[in-house]
Design a protein around this motif. Structure first.
Motif, short mmCIF file in Angstrom:
data_model
loop_
_atom_site.label_atom_id
_atom_site.label_comp_id
_atom_site.label_asym_id
_atom_site.label_seq_id
_atom_site.Cartn_x
_atom_site.Cartn_y
_atom_site.Cartn_z
N GLU B 239 0.85 -1.18 0.00
CA GLU B 239 0.00 0.00 0.00
C GLU B 239 0.89 1.23 0.00
O GLU B 239 1.87 1.30 0.73
N VAL B 240 0.57 2.19 -0.87
CA VAL B 240 1.36 3.42 -0.93
C VAL B 240 0.48 4.61 -0.55
O VAL B 240 -0.75 4.50 -0.50
N LEU B 241 1.16 5.74 -0.29
CA LEU B 241 0.41 6.93 0.09
C LEU B 241 -0.30 7.48 -1.15
O LEU B 241 0.32 7.80 -2.14
N SER B 242 -1.62 7.58 -1.03
CA SER B 242 -2.48 8.03 -2.14
C SER B 242 -2.37 7.07 -3.33
O SER B 242 -1.75 6.00 -3.22
N GLU B 243 -2.92 7.45 -4.46
CA GLU B 243 -3.04 6.49 -5.56
C GLU B 243 -1.72 6.28 -6.33
O GLU B 243 -0.88 7.16 -6.35
N VAL B 244 -1.70 5.09 -6.98
CA VAL B 244 -0.57 4.84 -7.89
C VAL B 244 -1.07 5.21 -9.29
O VAL B 244 -2.24 5.00 -9.60
N PRO B 245 -0.19 5.73 -10.13
CA PRO B 245 -0.63 6.09 -11.48
C PRO B 245 -1.08 4.85 -12.25
O PRO B 245 -0.51 3.77 -12.10
N ASN B 246 -2.09 5.04 -13.06
CA ASN B 246 -2.69 3.96 -13.84
C ASN B 246 -1.69 3.35 -14.83
O ASN B 246 -0.93 4.07 -15.46
N SER B 247 -1.79 2.05 -14.97
CA SER B 247 -1.04 1.33 -16.02
C SER B 247 0.40 1.80 -16.19
O SER B 247 0.85 2.13 -17.28
N SER B 248 1.06 1.91 -15.05
CA SER B 248 2.41 2.46 -15.12
C SER B 248 3.46 1.36 -14.98
O SER B 248 3.21 0.29 -14.44
N ALA B 249 4.59 1.77 -15.45
CA ALA B 249 5.77 0.97 -15.14
C ALA B 249 6.34 1.63 -13.89
O ALA B 249 6.22 2.84 -13.72
#
Lengths: 654, 343
Positions: B239-249
């Motif tokens: 789990e990271v702080l706030s969202e992870v960018p979509n469809s990212s590497a």
């Protein structure tokens, strides 16, 4: 390395089926991976433009910026069939960046087209499933009327084969009218198709397919509805009342023959129209207002209308009922009756009551005098007679006096027209009482004249005589003249008494009177040394109809018998005889008698005969009384000498 | 433009000690986090202000406790506190300037909120700010318009600023393709269990708490640097702080203390090249303090060395920044954001 990862990130799109998620993903990628200033990603999706924006307040701002864009090194735009991708960066975009953005755009286009296609496919599948699940027949045609699509039920219902794509609808359904109707659709007039096929009625409702020059037609089987409508039409056509049905837009959807006849237009020309199209403006406005009230209140409403039609006043009454479907009103049913005749009859009835309360007899008769109608009084008088001339006897003219039984009537005859026929109105007024009153007035006038004469002549003469004798007496001093004056004064007093008596005759009430008591008392008053009176009563119970003045009858006759008798011994005989109805009293004297030529005047008022005549009122009063009593008096010669008065009194019966 | 920075134990006394009546104030407190503070500040300051609770105030080369205030005179300021950043439209009346924003670290869509704010105010503003409060415990931020935890507090001032950010972390391993992830959780990297991959790469899974301070995830950014996301939990995925960018590497990042401290200096020096620098704002991630420990003092000392204008900083739980090149504000972790205001 970074470029490779960036290219990967740009081309790797996770959300390829959900447009919203895809748009958000593009916005995020652009915000992070580009030196982004503004971005607009527009997709034409389900006939709407869907926008994903970064750096634009709203779609309007984005559209304005994109439309006014000039070639700038920091702007990149890519348009494709279903959308647009606009990027504005903070730095000039070199060839490499443009290459990357072009690849990115192609990927966006690819995914967008996929999402749109999938959505359209899904929509189409849904539509197809939906259309096929519709129990009605559905067909899609182009502007020329060629079949483009159809559902299974269309083929089944219309008994067609499945190879009908491209065939014209009117050819398929074998109805040339359809071709004309499609021409109307092309003019945006969306008329319904009505066809009769396979012994069934169908109604085709049309809708234009948005953004496509195609029409979708849904055929509904309305056979039951049509048959019901036809049955209803037959039913309402049988009724004489005017019947109509309107939809909620107040357009006629059903009228009966009577209504069509009344309006003066064939049914086809009434259906689909409003009141203002077929009725006079004023009447249409009244109808419209009451229709709106029914629709608004959702309650039935009765009404009355009076209209002037070709100069003839006509009355209508009716009621309107709202047709309620669920909670809303879908139309109005109205029933109207022509009550002109009823109104006339009502008016006549009222008039009839007035006539029946009249004291005059009113007859409506035809030209031959046959009674057509009459009021209560006339009915009472006619006593079942059919012809008015049998009821009223008289010389018929416009105005005459006639006789009805024992009544005197004043009759007026006038002509009157009812419809096309001419009748006579005979009004007969009972004037019997009037006539009697007239007679009485006449009599009273005569009496007045008599009194006048009496005062002017008799009393005046007597006063002159008194003055003469008084002068002689002063000259001579002989008392004989005083006796004469005394005698004249007696006569005057008697005259005045007689007049008073005559006046009171009519006022006295008729009562039972025992005649024997009256006669005996009167005889007692006249018997003296020179006068002898004999009384012979030959019957019992002498109660007769008379009044309190009956004494005057006998006093006058007895006084008369004494006064007109020059004999020293004055003999009077009274004889009473009876039968069932009358009591007869004969009073005979031995006086001077009355000559035959005089006899007929002796009962006249003021008649005096010979030197012995005094006031001339005595026998007149006797005659008046006897008439009042319903009896009679006559005078005859007595044998051998003198006069006999025969009085007949009516017996009193309980 | 007049600028002064005052610090002290008691926030109200600090305000009272101001030498002039400001037109705008930025307020930090390490003590109070109740609505009374807003009311009292309103009464005392009588101007628009924005502020938050922080675990430490950076001033005079020290990390202080108590209160700190930067008062500015000769500026126009507009503030807004609202649940949705859309409501901060009123700030656009300034046309251009700087936007300072605070929000709660528990917001799982911070990047999206920042984009909404950007859409409403546009590229003519520079954006800085961060998440307030104490990580894993609370958030508290306020303006004269109100206060909140989940709300967004925004202040706009008509002052041009230059912004810079840096973190000092470098790619350690990767890139990895996030083959399975949700909003703020990574489940799989390259099709494998993300926790396992992370542990294997970092070799520090015996002490994950310590491990996460050193090895954040990095996501590519236009500027060539990575946007960091610090792991905050390893239960059923990372789990990271706030969202992870979509469809990212993504890559796993690592650092050296020296690089981290140098990054802070880099960021600070980036804004000192301005001729008329009047003040500086610092948003320094609290996780940097955790990582640097005692050496964090060195980082703070650098600010004192670099700035000869009033400056005020805070320990943030995640930072926001937009730059001259990257107009859209992004959400960072483990980063120093510096904003230099000039006349």
């Amino acid at each position: 390395m970074i470029e490779d990862v960036m290219l990967y990130e740009m081309l790797n799109v996770r959300n390829t089926s959900d447009l919203k998620a895809f748009g958000d993903e593009i916005a995020e990628k652009c915000s992070r991976l580009l030196f982004l200033k503004r971005m607009c990603f527009k997709v034409k999706f389900e006939n709407k433009d869907v926008y994903f924006l970064v750096g634009f307040k709203n779609e309007k701002e984005a559209i304005e910026v994109i439309e006014k864009r000039k070639y700038k090194g920091n702007i990149f735009m890519y348009e494709f069939e279903n959308g647009l991708f606009y990027v504005e960066t903070t730095e000039r975009l070199d060839c490499e960046w443009r290459r990357i953005l072009t690849i990115f755009s192609k990927r966006i286009e690819e995914v967008t087209e996929k999402i749109v296609a999938e959505a359209n496919k899904l929509k189409f599948e849904k539509l197809k499933t939906l259309v096929n699940s519709i129990p009605d027949a559905v067909v899609v045609v182009d502007r020329e009327g060629r079949i483009v699509e159809f559902n299974d039920n269309f083929v089944k219902t219309m008994s067609l084969n499945f190879n009908i794509v491209g065939v014209k609808l009117h050819e398929c359904l074998k109805d040339k009218n359809i071709e004309k109707i499609i021409e109307l659709w092309n003019k945006e007039i969306f008329k319904k198709i009505k066809i009769f096929i396979n012994n069934r009625y169908f109604e085709g409702n049309v809708a234009k397919v948005r953004d496509e020059n195609k029409y979708i037609v849904i055929f509904r089987d309305i056979t039951d509805e049509e048959l019901s409508k036809k049955r209803l039409q037959v039913l309402v056509d049988c009724l004489r009342s005017y019947i109509f049905m309107k939809d909620k837009n107040l357009k006629y959807i059903l009228v009966n023959d009577a209504f069509s006849k009344f309006v003066g237009l064939p049914k086809e020309e009434i259906i689909g129209k409003r009141d203002e199209d077929i009725l006079p403006t004023e009447l249409a406005e009244v109808c419209r207002k009451s229709d709106i009230e029914v629709l608004k209140m959702k309650k039935e409403r009765s009404f009355e209308v009076q209209i002037d039609r070709n100069g003839k006043v006509m009355y209508f009454e009716g009621y309107k009922v709202p047709v309620i479907s669920g909670e809303s009103v879908s139309g109005i049913i109205g029933v109207i009756r022509d009550v002109t005749e009823k109104k006339i009859v009502e008016n006549l009835k009222r008039f009839r009551i007035l006539l029946d309360y009249s004291d005059d007899a009113i007859f409506i008769v035809d030209e031959k005098g046959n009674i057509i109608d009459m009021n209560d009084k006339a009915r009472e008088w006619s006593n079942g007679k059919k012809n008015v001339t049998d009821v009223i006897i008289g010389s018929w003219s416009e105005k005459f006096e006639g006789i009805v039984g024992d009544k005197i009537v004043l009759v007026s005859v006038k002509s009157a027209k009812f419809g096309n026929k001419t009748y006579k109105v005979v009004i007969a007024k009972d004037i019997t009482e009037l006539k009697k009153a007239e007679e009485k007035i006449k009599e009273m006038n005569e009496q007045l004249r008599f009194l006048n004469r009496l005062l002017r002549h008799d009393i005046s003469n007597n006063l002159t005589a008194i003055l003469g004798f008084l002068e002689i007496y002063r000259d001579t001093g002989e008392s004989i003249y005083l006796d004469k004056i005394d005698s004249i004064i007696d006569t005057c007093v008697e005259l005045i008494n007689n007049v008073r008596e005559a006046e009171s005759i009519l006022d006295a009430e008729l009562i039972p009177v025992k005649l024997d008591e009256v006669i005996e008392r009167c005889i007692e008053n006249v018997i003296s040394e020179n006068v002898s009176v004999s009384l012979l009563i030959n019957c019992k119970d002498l109660t007769v109809i008379a009044d309190k003045l009956i004494y005057s009858v006998f006093e006058n006759i007895l006084k008369n018998a004494i006064q007109h008798n020059l004999e020293k011994k004055k003999i009077i005989s009274v004889e009473v005889n009876c039968d069932k109805e009358f009591v007869e009293v004969r009073i005979a004297d031995n006086g001077i008698g009355i000559p035959d030529e005089i006899k007929k005047y002796v009962f006249d008022k003021g008649f005096k005969f010979g030197e012995t005549g005094r006031t001339g009122m005595g026998l007149y009063i006797v005659k008046l009384l006897m008439d009042k009593y319903g009896g009679s008096i006559e005078v005859k010669d007595n044998i051998p000498k003198g006069t006999v008065f025969i009085l007949k009194f009516k017996r009193w019966k309980d | 433009m007049k600028v002064c920075v005052e610090t002290g134990k008691d926030i109200l006394k600090v305000v009272e000690s101001l030498k002039f009546s400001p037109d705008f104030a930025l307020v930090y407190t390490t003590e109070k986090r109740d609505f009374e503070i807003v009311k009292e500040l309103k009464d005392l300051l009588k101007c628009p202000f924005i502020g938050c609770y922080t675990e430490g105030i950076i001033s005079e080369g020290k990390l202080k406790k108590g209160a700190g205030i930067m008062a500015i005179k000769g500026v126009k300021a507009v503030t807004k506190t609202a649940l949705s950043p859309e409501k901060a439209k009123n700030i656009s009346t300034l046309k251009k300037g700087t936007v300072i924003a605070f929000t709660g670290w528990m917001n799982k869509r911070i990047s999206n909120s920042l984009r909404v704010l950007y859409n409403n105010l546009g590229y003519t503003f520079r954006y800085v700010g961060g998440c307030s409060g104490k990580f894993r415990e609370f958030s508290f931020h306020f303006t004269d318009d109100g206060y909140g935890e989940r709300e967004v507090c925004v202040a706009g001032i008509n002052v041009r600023t230059k912004t810079a950010f840096d973190h000092g972390w470098e790619r350690f391993s990767g890139p990895y393709i996030m083959t399975k992830f949700s909003e703020n959780k990574i489940y799989e990297l390259d099709g494998k269990n993300a926790v396992e991959v992370y542990c294997k790469v970092t070799s520090c899974c015996e002490d994950l708490e310590e491990c996460r301070k050193v090895y954040p995830f990095g996501f590519l950014c236009a500027c060539g640097k990575y946007i960091l996301r610090a792991p905050i939990d390893f239960k059923d995925g990372i789990e990271v702080l706030s969202e992870v960018p979509n469809s990212s590497a993504t890559v796993i990042m690592s650092c050296e203390e020296e690089d981290v401290i140098n990054a802070a200096e880099n960021a600070a020096r980036n804004v000192t090249d301005l001729d008329k620098l009047r003040f500086a704002l610092i948003f320094d991630c609290v996780s940097r303090k955790q990582y640097l420990g005692k050496n964090f003092k060195q980082e703070i000392k650098i600010f004192e060395e670099v700035f000869d204008v009033p400056y005020l900083g805070m320990l943030s739980v995640g930072e926001f920044v937009s730059t001259e090149k990257i107009c859209v504000p992004n959400f960072h972790n483990k980063t120093v954001v510096v904003s230099g205001g000039f006349a």
